[in-house]
Design a protein around this motif. Structure first.
Motif, short mmCIF file in Angstrom:
data_model
loop_
_atom_site.label_atom_id
_atom_site.label_comp_id
_atom_site.label_asym_id
_atom_site.label_seq_id
_atom_site.Cartn_x
_atom_site.Cartn_y
_atom_site.Cartn_z
N SER A 44 0.57 -1.13 0.13
CA SER A 44 0.09 -0.02 -0.10
C SER A 44 0.79 1.11 -0.04
O SER A 44 2.03 1.15 0.26
CB SER A 44 -1.29 0.03 1.27
N SER A 66 -5.30 -1.68 -1.38
CA SER A 66 -3.83 -2.25 -1.56
C SER A 66 -3.76 -3.13 -2.72
O SER A 66 -4.87 -3.35 -3.15
CB SER A 66 -3.62 -3.39 -0.16
N GLY A 227 -0.12 -11.55 8.31
CA GLY A 227 -0.56 -11.18 6.92
C GLY A 227 -1.04 -12.37 6.22
O GLY A 227 -1.60 -13.56 6.74
N GLY A 377 -2.07 -6.66 10.15
CA GLY A 377 -2.26 -7.63 8.96
C GLY A 377 -3.58 -8.19 8.98
O GLY A 377 -4.26 -8.20 10.18
N GLY A 378 -3.94 -8.21 7.83
CA GLY A 378 -5.55 -8.65 7.60
C GLY A 378 -6.17 -9.79 8.13
O GLY A 378 -7.19 -10.08 8.80
N SER A 379 -5.02 -10.85 8.61
CA SER A 379 -5.62 -12.06 9.16
C SER A 379 -5.58 -11.83 10.72
O SER A 379 -6.71 -12.88 11.30
CB SER A 379 -4.35 -13.13 8.96
N ARG A 381 -8.10 -10.01 11.65
CA ARG A 381 -9.47 -9.59 11.70
C ARG A 381 -10.07 -10.93 12.08
O ARG A 381 -11.24 -10.89 12.71
CB ARG A 381 -9.79 -9.22 10.38
N ASP A 402 -7.20 0.04 11.31
CA ASP A 402 -7.30 -1.16 10.21
C ASP A 402 -6.21 -1.61 10.20
O ASP A 402 -5.18 -1.20 9.76
CB ASP A 402 -7.66 -0.25 9.10
N ASP A 404 -4.87 -3.84 8.24
CA ASP A 404 -4.29 -3.94 6.99
C ASP A 404 -3.62 -2.99 6.43
O ASP A 404 -2.82 -2.99 5.67
CB ASP A 404 -5.58 -4.16 5.79
#
Length: 442
Positions: A44, A66, A227, A377-379, A381, A402, A404
């Motif tokens: 990003s 991203s 991530g 990192g998105g994971s 979430r 956020d 991410d």
């Protein structure tokens, strides 16, 4: 003499007044330094907005914040980001991803062979450095920093389109465990993209800045960065605005891709049970993979999701498997619950705690000594992962940012500082820890 002092004081007061009035009534200057997060799986770009003090993460033409860290080569073009990811299943041998794992590293032959075995593209050694062999309009080799440069160039152009002016300077983030060579090669990737790197900042420190921890009184910060492909856990000690990384551990073979793979394996088995043949066509696998990835993301918000995918299945003889009266594509339909997803991945989720325990032990801290738990990192979430961390520490992690975009947000703040944007921010100062080594699990 007193008259001169009075005159100087009047000039200083006038300058302060002019600056204040300028901030209030003149349009803020556009950012000229961008913040770049060149991630293993996604990357990003962000800017610090002068005046408002807000960070804007710049979207691509379709509004996505991203882009996949993927570059694909065809006979006619070099595809970057989402365009590259879209052809990954049909051109796996010429679609390069995870280049960050290789950049600036020197490999022993056995180590490189072991690391490259997981990829469909060919990885070779050039005096210990990894290179990727591409067969598109001829055969040639590309370096990890070249792959990185294509991603950085894409993000540079995204920023230039958004700002309407050329961008030449950037601040970048790197993993805390990167040595000097890896950092230099990351900077080289930026230079290939036409960027001057003003500063390189560690990813955990950038994440802490995104959460505003460089401006508050906290001492021990645990950063859990999970991530798409890697898990990194860092223990930061903060004194004032200075950050010292006390301990690091992680698993470079654990991430969201692994959770998706478990779900893909489950759905493939369900297809075979229902239609008698497994999905083998590249198009079918690609469609299933996309559906599974979307399901994983939606399960963070909903207790169940429905997967509907049209498939062109083939029997062993190569003929289409369909209903006797109609050779049209079959429709695979199934419901995936959050509970099922958690059961499929529970053993992988539990692996997250091992590096957490290690950094606490190496940092000589107890669980209750950690002031802030930061998720990146998105994971992170995934509800089960948040619950796992919360249960381990007996308190909730900080989820105000956020995950991410935490790293790119922190890097963009640092870019604003380097560019002299106002309102002025407190810069994070990293204290090098030359004796630090990362403990890796697998």
């Amino acid at each position: 003499m007193s008259g001169e002092i009075s005159l100087i004081g009047s000039v200083i007061l006038a300058l302060f007044l002019a600056g204040y009035l300028g901030q209030q009534y003149l349009p803020p200057p556009k950012a000229r330094v961008i913040g770049l997060d060149l991630g293993t799986t996604f990357c990003s770009v962000g800017i610090f907005q002068a005046g408002s003090g807000e960070v804007e993460v710049i979207a691509d033409e379709q509004g996505r914040l991203s882009i996949p860290s993927t570059v694909a080569f065809t006979d006619t073009a070099v595809l970057v980001g989402h365009e590259a990811a879209d052809v990954a299943d049909s051109h796996p041998e010429n679609t390069i991803y995870d280049a960050k794992r290789f950049i600036g590293k020197i490999f022993e032959p056995e180590a490189l062979e072991q690391e490259s075995a997981r990829y469909p593209f060919k990885v070779v050694s050039n005096n210990g450095s990894a290179e990727f062999v591409v067969n598109a309009n001829g055969s040639f080799a590309v370096t990890p920093e070249f792959i990185g440069s294509r991603l950085l160039l894409k993000m540079k152009k995204m920023a230039e389109r958004r700002l309407g002016l050329p961008i030449k300077m950037a601040v970048m983030s790197v993993p805390a465990e990167f040595d000097e060579r890896q950092r230099n090669y990351t900077v080289r990737a930026a230079q290939l993209a036409g960027l001057e790197v003003l500063r390189v900042i560690n990813e955990p420190t950038a994440a802490a800045m995104a959460y505003g921890l460089h401006k508050v009184d906290v001492f021990n910060v645990l950063v859990v960065d999970l991530g798409g492909g890697t898990l990194d856990v860092s223990l930061l000690n903060k004194q004032g605005a200075m950050f010292l990384t006390r301990a690091m551990a992680g698993n470079n073979k654990l991430g969201g891709q692994d959770f998706s793979q478990r779900l893909l394996q489950f759905t493939s088995e369900r297809v075979q049970q229902e239609f008698g043949v497994p999905p083998t066509l590249k198009e079918d696998i690609h469609s299933l993979r996309q559906a599974v990835e979307a399901a994983k993301i939606n399960l963070t918000l909903h207790p169940s999701v429905t997967i509907r995918v049209p498939l062109h299945l083939q029997t062993q003889e190569g003929s289409a498997a369909a209903a006797p009266a109609a050779p049209a594509p079959v429709l695979f339909h199934t419901v995936i619950t959050r509970q099922l997803f958690e059961e499929l991945n529970e053993d992988l989720f539990q692996k997250i705690l091992a590096p957490v325990e290690t950094v606490l032990a190496e940092g000589n801290l107890q669980k209750e000594d950690v002031d802030e738990i930061v998720l990146v990192g998105g994971s992170t979430r995934i509800p089960r992962i948040r619950r796992l961390i919360s249960e381990f520490f007996g308190k909730e992690p900080n989820t105000s940012v956020d995950p991410d975009l935490a790293v790119v947000t922190g890097v963009a703040i640092q870019a604003g500082i380097m560019g002299g944007s106002w309102p002025l921010q407190v810069s994070a100062i990293e204290i090098p820890n030359r004796h630090l080594r990362k403990t890796n699990f697998s």
